[in-house]
Write a protein that holds these residues in place. Structure first.
Motif, short mmCIF file in Angstrom:
data_model
loop_
_atom_site.label_atom_id
_atom_site.label_comp_id
_atom_site.label_asym_id
_atom_site.label_seq_id
_atom_site.Cartn_x
_atom_site.Cartn_y
_atom_site.Cartn_z
N ASN A 84 68.33 146.59 19.08
CA ASN A 84 69.43 146.19 20.17
C ASN A 84 70.07 147.60 20.50
N SER A 85 70.69 147.71 21.42
CA SER A 85 71.42 148.77 22.01
C SER A 85 70.45 150.09 21.90
N LEU A 86 69.39 150.06 22.70
CA LEU A 86 68.45 151.00 22.63
C LEU A 86 68.83 152.43 23.18
N LYS A 87 68.75 153.42 22.78
CA LYS A 87 68.93 154.66 23.20
C LYS A 87 67.76 155.40 23.53
N PRO A 88 67.63 156.83 24.31
CA PRO A 88 66.56 157.39 24.64
C PRO A 88 65.93 157.93 23.49
N GLU A 89 66.75 158.26 22.44
CA GLU A 89 66.38 159.00 21.05
C GLU A 89 65.51 158.03 20.15
N ASP A 90 65.75 156.86 20.72
CA ASP A 90 64.65 155.79 19.97
C ASP A 90 63.43 155.68 20.56
N THR A 91 62.99 156.56 21.49
CA THR A 91 61.66 156.47 22.07
C THR A 91 60.56 157.23 20.76
N ALA A 92 59.70 156.43 20.73
CA ALA A 92 58.65 156.95 19.57
C ALA A 92 57.62 155.83 19.64
N VAL A 93 56.58 156.26 18.77
CA VAL A 93 55.61 155.28 18.50
C VAL A 93 56.05 154.42 17.17
N TYR A 94 56.17 153.33 17.04
CA TYR A 94 56.58 152.67 16.11
C TYR A 94 55.27 151.99 15.22
N TYR A 95 55.43 152.02 14.15
CA TYR A 95 54.24 151.68 12.92
C TYR A 95 55.03 150.70 11.73
N CYS A 96 54.26 149.80 11.52
CA CYS A 96 54.50 148.95 10.40
C CYS A 96 53.60 149.32 9.20
N ALA A 97 53.91 149.01 8.18
CA ALA A 97 53.41 149.47 6.74
C ALA A 97 53.49 148.48 5.80
N ALA A 98 52.62 148.34 4.76
CA ALA A 98 52.54 147.50 3.60
C ALA A 98 52.35 148.75 2.50
#
Length: 127
Positions: A84-98
């Protein structure tokens, strides 16, 4: 074999919201610590959030506290990251991991502790 597949990324205006999903096969996510990480161009990979096995205890990076929420749906073997409340600095490739270890009640956002990784999903927040 273990496979993690992220989805839900896209282009979102500043202040908007997005929900990322991490769907698993070959592993029961509820039995493992699960983390979300992100990497922007030219920057190091950053731990965003994690959720512990069974108990659901969570941790968040300071940069996303109060804005992001991690959760799991046991019936769907899926972990989510509500942003929520996303900002330009949140721009990225997002990965999940276990983490392959079956360990209850604790998780970390240190990338080296994780063993299985998804392919990533792009999140773009323009300025």
């Amino acid at each position: 074999q273990v496979q993690l597949v992220e989805s839900g990324g896209g282009l979102v205006q500043p202040g908007g919201s997005l929900r990322l999903s991490c769907a698993a096969s070959g592993i029961t996510l509820d039995n493992h610590p699960i983390g979300w990480f992100r990497q922007a161009p030219g920057k190091e990979r950053e731990g965003v959030s994690c959720i512990a096995a069974n108990s659901g205890s969570t941790n968040y990076a300071d940069s996303v506290k109060g804005r992001f929420i991690i959760s799991r749906d046991k019936s769907k073997n899926t972990v989510y990251l509500q942003m929520n409340s996303l900002k330009p600095e949140d721009t990225a490739v997002y990965y999940c991991a276990a983490d392959q270890l079956v360990i209850p009640n604790i998780c970390s956002i240190r990338a080296y502790e994780y063993d299985y990784w998804g392919q990533g999903t792009q999140v773009t927040v323009p300025s």
